[in-house]
Design an enzyme around this catalytic site. Structure first.
Site, PDB file in Angstrom:
ATOM      1  CG  LEU A  16      -1.900  -1.197   1.482  1.00 53.17           C
ATOM      2  CD1 LEU A  16      -2.589  -1.093   2.809  1.00 53.17           C
ATOM      3  CD2 LEU A  16      -2.918  -0.999   0.301  1.00 53.17           C
ATOM      4  CB  THR A  34      10.618   6.699   5.829  1.00 57.43           C
ATOM      5  OG1 THR A  34       9.349   5.697   6.154  1.00 57.43           O
ATOM      6  CG2 THR A  34      10.354   8.227   6.055  1.00 57.43           C
ATOM      7  CG  ASP A  58      13.665  -0.368  12.162  1.00 58.11           C
ATOM      8  OD1 ASP A  58      12.511  -0.042  12.780  1.00 58.11           O
ATOM      9  OD2 ASP A  58      14.241  -1.364  11.962  1.00 58.11           O
ATOM     10  CG  ASN A  85       1.562   1.981   4.687  1.00 57.49           C
ATOM     11  OD1 ASN A  85       0.708   1.429   4.476  1.00 57.49           O
ATOM     12  ND2 ASN A  85       2.872   1.490   4.002  1.00 57.49           N
ATOM     13  CB  SER A 136      -6.272   0.630  11.958  1.00 56.20           C
ATOM     14  OG  SER A 136      -7.069  -0.452  12.823  1.00 56.20           O
ATOM     15  CE1 TYR A 150      -1.132  -6.028  11.109  1.00 55.27           C
ATOM     16  CE2 TYR A 150      -3.343  -7.082  10.992  1.00 55.27           C
ATOM     17  CZ  TYR A 150      -2.317  -6.060  10.600  1.00 55.27           C
ATOM     18  OH  TYR A 150      -2.898  -5.079   9.568  1.00 55.27           O
ATOM     19  CE  LYS A 154      -2.081  -2.671  11.641  1.00 58.74           C
ATOM     20  NZ  LYS A 154      -1.449  -1.482  11.014  1.00 58.74           N
ATOM     21  CB  THR A 185       0.448  -5.723   0.115  1.00 54.96           C
ATOM     22  OG1 THR A 185       0.495  -6.554   1.373  1.00 54.96           O
ATOM     23  CG2 THR A 185      -0.773  -4.810  -0.354  1.00 54.96           C
TER      24      THR A 185
HETATM   25  N1  LIG Z   1      -2.251  -6.070   3.197  1.00 50.82           N
HETATM   26  C1  LIG Z   1      -3.219  -6.170   3.711  1.00 50.82           C
HETATM   27  O1  LIG Z   1      -4.313  -7.338   3.897  1.00 50.82           O
HETATM   28  C2  LIG Z   1      -3.601  -5.131   4.959  1.00 50.82           C
HETATM   29  C3  LIG Z   1      -4.789  -5.198   5.734  1.00 50.82           C
HETATM   30  C4  LIG Z   1      -5.105  -4.336   6.608  1.00 50.82           C
HETATM   31  C5  LIG Z   1      -4.193  -3.442   7.084  1.00 50.82           C
HETATM   32  N2  LIG Z   1      -2.929  -3.527   6.261  1.00 50.82           N
HETATM   33  C6  LIG Z   1      -1.924  -2.701   6.865  1.00 50.82           C
HETATM   34  O2  LIG Z   1      -1.316  -1.868   5.917  1.00 50.82           O
HETATM   35  C7  LIG Z   1      -0.040  -1.263   6.128  1.00 50.82           C
HETATM   36  C8  LIG Z   1       0.925  -1.648   4.952  1.00 50.82           C
HETATM   37  O3  LIG Z   1       0.895  -2.911   4.789  1.00 50.82           O
HETATM   38  P1  LIG Z   1       0.951  -3.942   3.111  1.00 50.82           P
HETATM   39  O4  LIG Z   1      -0.262  -4.713   3.135  1.00 50.82           O
HETATM   40  O5  LIG Z   1       1.372  -2.826   2.128  1.00 50.82           O
HETATM   41  O6  LIG Z   1       2.162  -4.932   3.622  1.00 50.82           O
HETATM   42  P2  LIG Z   1       3.655  -4.748   3.063  1.00 50.82           P
HETATM   43  O7  LIG Z   1       3.700  -4.658   1.382  1.00 50.82           O
HETATM   44  O8  LIG Z   1       4.681  -5.716   3.727  1.00 50.82           O
HETATM   45  O9  LIG Z   1       4.246  -3.569   3.325  1.00 50.82           O
HETATM   46  C9  LIG Z   1       4.512  -3.126   4.715  1.00 50.82           C
HETATM   47  C10 LIG Z   1       5.542  -1.979   4.771  1.00 50.82           C
HETATM   48  O10 LIG Z   1       6.069  -1.665   6.199  1.00 50.82           O
HETATM   49  C11 LIG Z   1       7.489  -1.744   6.376  1.00 50.82           C
HETATM   50  N3  LIG Z   1       7.804  -1.906   7.548  1.00 50.82           N
HETATM   51  C12 LIG Z   1       7.924  -3.180   8.319  1.00 50.82           C
HETATM   52  N4  LIG Z   1       8.591  -3.035   9.529  1.00 50.82           N
HETATM   53  C13 LIG Z   1       8.856  -1.481   9.673  1.00 50.82           C
HETATM   54  C14 LIG Z   1       9.703  -0.875  10.409  1.00 50.82           C
HETATM   55  N5  LIG Z   1      10.084  -1.538  11.561  1.00 50.82           N
HETATM   56  N6  LIG Z   1      10.282   0.145   9.880  1.00 50.82           N
HETATM   57  C15 LIG Z   1       9.931   0.766   8.978  1.00 50.82           C
HETATM   58  N7  LIG Z   1       9.056   0.063   7.993  1.00 50.82           N
HETATM   59  C16 LIG Z   1       8.761  -0.986   8.204  1.00 50.82           C
HETATM   60  C17 LIG Z   1       7.899  -2.643   5.279  1.00 50.82           C
HETATM   61  O11 LIG Z   1       9.353  -2.448   4.951  1.00 50.82           O
HETATM   62  P3  LIG Z   1      10.158  -3.560   4.327  1.00 50.82           P
HETATM   63  O12 LIG Z   1      10.090  -3.732   3.035  1.00 50.82           O
HETATM   64  O13 LIG Z   1      11.717  -2.935   4.720  1.00 50.82           O
HETATM   65  O14 LIG Z   1      10.006  -4.679   5.063  1.00 50.82           O
HETATM   66  C18 LIG Z   1       6.933  -2.336   3.963  1.00 50.82           C
HETATM   67  O15 LIG Z   1       7.347  -1.430   3.234  1.00 50.82           O
HETATM   68  C19 LIG Z   1       0.426  -2.012   7.338  1.00 50.82           C
HETATM   69  O16 LIG Z   1       0.359  -1.248   8.513  1.00 50.82           O
HETATM   70  C20 LIG Z   1      -0.574  -3.322   7.411  1.00 50.82           C
HETATM   71  O17 LIG Z   1      -0.709  -3.440   8.861  1.00 50.82           O
HETATM   72  C21 LIG Z   1      -2.707  -4.450   5.438  1.00 50.82           C
END
Ligand SMILES: NC(=O)c1ccc[n+]([C@@H]2O[C@H](COP(=O)([O-])OP(=O)(O)OC[C@H]3O[C@@H](n4cnc5c(N)ncnc54)[C@H](OP(=O)(O)O)[C@@H]3O)[C@@H](O)[C@H]2O)c1
Length: 278
Positions: A16, A34, A58, A85, A136, A150, A154, A185
């Site tokens: 995202l 970032t 981080d 995010n 969230s 998790y 949230k 993702t």
């Molecule tokens: N995908 C879903 O189904 C879903 C549903 C509801 C909510 N969300 C929320 O949406 C947000 C984005 O998730 P996503 O689905 O896009 O997953 P994603 O593709 O895994 O992206 C997560 C991002 O967070 C970064 N990250 C993780 N730990 C970190 C840290 N300690 N410091 C800085 N960056 C960090 C990752 O960086 P690295 O590449 O370095 O690991 C990556 O850029 C999250 O908060 C997740 O909980 C996702």
């Protein structure tokens, strides 16, 4: 009419965060993004030049958060939207995780989000305007077995943001809690896991595990539409308190809210009886 804005976004290497960064740049905005991996946005940097500034962060490093957020406001002079995010899920039954895994989940998703906001607040107040988008999840109001840590994070950021929104509304700073359902993702592959205890095999936790690992856990959210809804939300005044995104998010949060409301009403007499007489 939509004007160009400046955005600060954490966790933009994938998913995202990355799609949001790319869309915003394509739509003429400036983004301070970032990442943890230095080259993750190299291609976008080549395409969008000075409209994109990439910084290593981080979010478990509070001092680094303060430095990077300060740098962002100095570099862009004004930041209209802060997006918390960055995040991931620890996927296991509650007793399977080790202590370090629990701490890291909390430090990343809860403390990281809170400290980004706290670092930005003095700047947002000084500029007299701002919008905060806090990622969230549908799992910020509902729960699925195997995601207890998790959900802990949230539900926590939801409580923080609900309170924060009341505190900072007088400064013209809006807060929107973003609640996506399941989206494809890097979220699934980035999930941290723990050694499995087979006593959970024939339980709801085991069922969810099998569905996730067999690829039968339904994931129907459209990343592009969800990200565009986030972008569009900042044009709405006052800031919507929540953005539920996806049929599963709407359905499961609604069922959870109704069931909690029914449970509360069912024990109304008990609640009212617990008052000092007269
Ligand atoms: N995908 C879903 O189904 C879903 C549903 C509801 C909510 N969300 C929320 O949406 C947000 C984005 O998730 P996503 O689905 O896009 O997953 P994603 O593709 O895994 O992206 C997560 C991002 O967070 C970064 N990250 C993780 N730990 C970190 C840290 N300690 N410091 C800085 N960056 C960090 C990752 O960086 P690295 O590449 O370095 O690991 C990556 O850029 C999250 O908060 C997740 O909980 C996702």
């Amino acid at each position: 009419m939509i004007f160009m804005k400046t955005w600060f976004i954490t966790g933009t290497s994938s998913g995202l965060g990355r799609v949001l960064t790319e869309k915003l740049l394509e739509q003429g905005n400036r983004v301070f993004a970032t990442v943890r991996k230095a080259d993750a946005l190299k291609d976008l940097k080549e395409r969008f030049g000075n409209n994109l500034v990439v910084e290593i962060l981080d979010v478990t490093d509070t001092e680094a958060i303060r430095q990077v957020v300060s740098k962002a406001f100095t570099e862009f002079e004004r930041i209209d939207v802060i997006v918390n995010n960055a995040g991931y899920a620890l996927f296991c039954a509650a007793e399977e995780a080790n202590d370090d895994q629990i701490r890291l989940q909390i430090d990343t998703n809860i403390v990281g989000s809170i400290q980004v906001i706290r670092a930005a607040l003095p700047f947002l107040r000084a500029q007299g305007y701002g919008r905060i988008l806090q990622l969230s999840s549908a799992g910020g109001q509902t729960t699925y077995p195997n995601f207890s840590f998790y959900h802990t994070t949230k539900w926590a950021v939801e409580g923080f943001c609900e309170t924060l929104a009341q505190e900072i509304a007088p400064f013209n700073i809006g807060v929107t809690i973003v609640e996506p359902g399941a989206h494809k993702t890097s979220f699934g592959t980035a999930m941290a896991t723990a050694p499995t205890m087979h006593v959970y095999d024939q339980t709801p936790a085991g069922d969810v595990r099998r569905a996730v690992y067999n690829g039968t856990f339904p994931i129907n959210g459209d990343v592009n539409k969800t990200v565009q809804a986030m972008i569009d939300s900042v044009e709405i005044e006052p800031a919507p308190r929540r953005l539920a995104l996806g049929l599963d998010a709407y359905r499961d949060m609604r069922a959870s809210l109704i069931s909690r409301l029914e449970a509360l009403d069912a024990q109304k007499d008990l609640a009212l009886a617990s008052e000092i007489d007269n």
